[in-house]
Design a protein around this motif. Structure first.
Motif, PDB file in Angstrom:
ATOM      1  N   SER A  77     -25.923  34.593   9.896  1.00 57.20           N
ATOM      2  CA  SER A  77     -25.507  33.712   8.776  1.00 57.20           C
ATOM      3  C   SER A  77     -25.923  32.318   9.042  1.00 57.20           C
ATOM      4  CB  SER A  77     -23.936  33.925   9.144  1.00 57.20           C
ATOM      5  OG  SER A  77     -23.431  35.422   8.615  1.00 57.20           O
ATOM      6  N   ILE A  78     -25.906  31.859  10.157  1.00 64.73           N
ATOM      7  CA  ILE A  78     -25.909  30.276  10.818  1.00 64.73           C
ATOM      8  C   ILE A  78     -27.339  30.243  10.438  1.00 64.73           C
ATOM      9  CG2 ILE A  78     -26.143  28.703  12.365  1.00 64.73           C
ATOM     10  CD1 ILE A  78     -23.327  29.478  11.406  1.00 64.73           C
ATOM     11  N   ALA A  79     -28.451  31.225  10.768  1.00 59.96           N
ATOM     12  CA  ALA A  79     -29.685  30.977  10.170  1.00 59.96           C
ATOM     13  C   ALA A  79     -30.005  30.683   8.878  1.00 59.96           C
ATOM     14  CB  ALA A  79     -30.532  32.145  10.839  1.00 59.96           C
ATOM     15  N   LEU A  80     -29.234  31.457   8.089  1.00 59.69           N
ATOM     16  CA  LEU A  80     -29.383  31.397   6.664  1.00 59.69           C
ATOM     17  C   LEU A  80     -28.953  30.065   6.289  1.00 59.69           C
ATOM     18  CD1 LEU A  80     -28.466  34.926   5.523  1.00 59.69           C
ATOM     19  CD2 LEU A  80     -30.637  34.027   5.164  1.00 59.69           C
ATOM     20  N   ALA A  81     -27.963  29.590   6.774  1.00 62.40           N
ATOM     21  CA  ALA A  81     -27.185  28.484   6.547  1.00 62.40           C
ATOM     22  C   ALA A  81     -28.061  27.230   6.763  1.00 62.40           C
ATOM     23  CB  ALA A  81     -25.879  28.017   7.179  1.00 62.40           C
ATOM     24  N   ARG A  82     -28.569  27.226   8.043  1.00 61.49           N
ATOM     25  CA  ARG A  82     -29.610  26.311   8.344  1.00 61.49           C
ATOM     26  C   ARG A  82     -30.770  26.082   7.397  1.00 61.49           C
ATOM     27  NH1 ARG A  82     -28.705  23.781  13.075  1.00 61.49           N
ATOM     28  NH2 ARG A  82     -27.326  24.854  14.519  1.00 61.49           N
ATOM     29  N   ALA A  83     -31.177  27.315   6.563  1.00 57.68           N
ATOM     30  CA  ALA A  83     -32.314  27.339   5.770  1.00 57.68           C
ATOM     31  C   ALA A  83     -31.858  26.963   4.663  1.00 57.68           C
ATOM     32  CB  ALA A  83     -32.897  28.788   5.928  1.00 57.68           C
ATOM     33  N   GLY A  84     -30.633  26.358   4.263  1.00 60.77           N
ATOM     34  CA  GLY A  84     -30.187  26.073   2.817  1.00 60.77           C
ATOM     35  C   GLY A  84     -29.516  26.994   2.035  1.00 60.77           C
ATOM     36  N   VAL A  85     -28.944  28.198   2.477  1.00 62.24           N
ATOM     37  CA  VAL A  85     -28.532  29.333   1.976  1.00 62.24           C
ATOM     38  C   VAL A  85     -26.938  29.369   1.846  1.00 62.24           C
ATOM     39  CG1 VAL A  85     -28.506  31.647   1.585  1.00 62.24           C
ATOM     40  CG2 VAL A  85     -30.497  30.678   2.152  1.00 62.24           C
ATOM     41  N   ASP A  86     -26.274  29.437   0.724  1.00 64.47           N
ATOM     42  CA  ASP A  86     -25.012  29.355   0.599  1.00 64.47           C
ATOM     43  C   ASP A  86     -24.628  30.878   0.973  1.00 64.47           C
ATOM     44  OD1 ASP A  86     -24.514  26.690  -0.127  1.00 64.47           O
ATOM     45  OD2 ASP A  86     -24.765  27.157  -2.186  1.00 64.47           O
ATOM     46  N   LEU A  87     -23.380  31.123   1.424  1.00 68.55           N
ATOM     47  CA  LEU A  87     -23.010  32.589   1.833  1.00 68.55           C
ATOM     48  C   LEU A  87     -21.519  32.933   1.533  1.00 68.55           C
ATOM     49  CD1 LEU A  87     -23.575  31.271   5.639  1.00 68.55           C
ATOM     50  CD2 LEU A  87     -25.157  32.786   4.271  1.00 68.55           C
ATOM     51  N   ALA A  88     -21.610  34.287   1.489  1.00 67.25           N
ATOM     52  CA  ALA A  88     -20.490  35.089   1.184  1.00 67.25           C
ATOM     53  C   ALA A  88     -20.178  35.869   2.328  1.00 67.25           C
ATOM     54  CB  ALA A  88     -20.414  35.650  -0.161  1.00 67.25           C
ATOM     55  N   LEU A  89     -19.270  35.934   3.314  1.00 69.53           N
ATOM     56  CA  LEU A  89     -19.431  36.443   4.279  1.00 69.53           C
ATOM     57  C   LEU A  89     -18.231  37.690   4.239  1.00 69.53           C
ATOM     58  CD1 LEU A  89     -19.686  33.781   7.095  1.00 69.53           C
ATOM     59  CD2 LEU A  89     -21.385  34.984   5.984  1.00 69.53           C
ATOM     60  N   CYS A  90     -18.389  39.063   4.857  1.00 62.89           N
ATOM     61  CA  CYS A  90     -17.429  39.856   5.036  1.00 62.89           C
ATOM     62  C   CYS A  90     -17.246  40.339   6.444  1.00 62.89           C
ATOM     63  CB  CYS A  90     -17.619  41.035   4.090  1.00 62.89           C
ATOM     64  SG  CYS A  90     -16.873  42.372   4.239  1.00 62.89           S
ATOM     65  N   ASP A  91     -16.508  40.660   7.067  1.00 65.62           N
ATOM     66  CA  ASP A  91     -16.364  41.115   8.328  1.00 65.62           C
ATOM     67  C   ASP A  91     -15.062  41.513   8.728  1.00 65.62           C
ATOM     68  OD1 ASP A  91     -18.347  40.566  10.801  1.00 65.62           O
ATOM     69  OD2 ASP A  91     -16.510  40.977  11.547  1.00 65.62           O
ATOM     70  N   ILE A  92     -14.952  42.423   9.762  1.00 69.03           N
ATOM     71  CA  ILE A  92     -13.614  42.983  10.265  1.00 69.03           C
ATOM     72  C   ILE A  92     -12.812  41.972  11.209  1.00 69.03           C
ATOM     73  CG2 ILE A  92     -14.573  44.200  12.072  1.00 69.03           C
ATOM     74  CD1 ILE A  92     -12.543  46.817  11.131  1.00 69.03           C
ATOM     75  N   ASP A  93     -13.645  41.144  11.718  1.00 65.57           N
ATOM     76  CA  ASP A  93     -13.426  40.310  12.834  1.00 65.57           C
ATOM     77  C   ASP A  93     -13.176  38.874  11.944  1.00 65.57           C
ATOM     78  OD1 ASP A  93     -12.944  38.313  15.012  1.00 65.57           O
ATOM     79  OD2 ASP A  93     -14.534  39.489  16.188  1.00 65.57           O
TER      80      ASP A  93
END
Length: 299
Positions: A31-47
């Motif tokens: 997720s952080i690598a994608l963000a550093r590359a300029g990508v917006d994020l939708a995250l899903c996680d149990i934690d």
């Protein structure tokens, strides 16, 4: 903002990615690598706590982030994530399916509930995730990239992990089939197959007594084991897996589809050849040097 030759070739800046299992560990690195590359994020996680930390880091990088605390193996919860994603972003360009896991056990000792859980969290949810993601990727008309995490165990007889290995193999071949089915729409599907990585998930896959035994070993003993097993001599860090995701998600891989990328330091290539100590070198079974040390008393 990304600048430079490689960034221009990658074409990631301004895209939107859904990361299922993007909260902690390998998911956080991706997720952080994608963000550093300029990508917006939708995250899903149990934690939820780990996901909040990752989302905060991505926001600090100037990215727009939406999160959904959910167990991806729950069909209703995963649908709720995609419903929220659609409200917040309307489209996506990239999907990364990371969630998964298992517990080492002999097949005949597994309950039907254990078996069903292994299948759902290593194959079933990924099928549902792809089915929900494809209409959102189609909206741009420009294609997109779907990356699913499998494992080296999908490519070898993994005793003690039989259902997990079978489910991951199913994900691998599902990915190939969908790459063919969606090829003309420029929607690419690929897999990443890690082996051993220094992650909490890997340790959780072993019975507690194994973790306790490893905890009693000096760090040097652990590193020696990896030197024997991994041709590179060390475990790939989570960042190496994130780099593989960046490549497969980017325009630099625009003609790569239906493939499995092994990020394992060479263990798939070794196919059972271990670098035995005491002068034996790379062979499938220990030779006299190692055997003499192990069984010098005839036991």
């Amino acid at each position: 903002m990304m600048t430079g030759f490689l960034e221009e070739r990658a074409g990631l800046s301004g895209k939107v990615a859904a990361v299922v299992g993007g909260g902690g560990g390998i998911g956080a690195a991706v997720s952080i690598a994608l963000a550093r590359a300029g990508v917006d994020l939708a995250l899903c996680d149990i934690d939820e706590a780990a996901m909040a930390e990752t989302a905060s880091a991505a926001c600090t990088l100037g990215r727009t982030v939406t999160t959904c605390h959910a167990d991806a193996t729950d069909e209703a919860a995963l649908d709720a994530f995609y419903d929220r994603l659609e409200r917040d972003f309307e489209r996506i360009d990239i999907l990364v399916n990371i969630a998964g896991g298992t517990q080492r056990r002999e097949f005949m000792a597994a309950s039907r509930a254990d078996i069903a859980q292994d299948i759902q969290r290593n194959y079933g949810y990924a099928v549902q995730s792809v089915q929900r993601a494809v209409p959102l990727i189609r909206r741009s008309g420009a294609g997109g990239s779907i990356v699913s995490f499998t494992t080296i165990e999908a490519h070898r007889g993994a005793a003690g992990f039989s259902v997990y290995a079978g489910a991951k193999a199913a994900t691998t071949n599902f990915t190939r089939a969908m790459a063919v089915e969606l090829g003309k729409e420029k929607i690419r599907l690929n897999c990443i197959a890690p082996d051993t990585t220094p992650s909490r998930g890997n340790m959780n896959g072993l019975p507690p007594e194994y973790g306790e035994a490893f905890g009693r070993l000096p760090p040097s003993a652990m590193s020696k084991g990896m030197e024997m097993y991994i041709p590179r001599g060390e475990q790939p860090p989570a960042e190496a897996l994130a780099d593989a995701v960046l490549f497969l998600a980017s325009d630099m891989a625009r003609f790569v589809s239906g493939m499995t990328l092994h990020v394992d330091g060479g263990t798939m290539a070794a196919a059972g050849f271990l670098d035995w100590p005491f002068g034996d070198g790379f062979v499938p079974v220990p030779l006299a040097g190692t055997l003499e040390r192990m069984y010098r008393d005839g036991d």
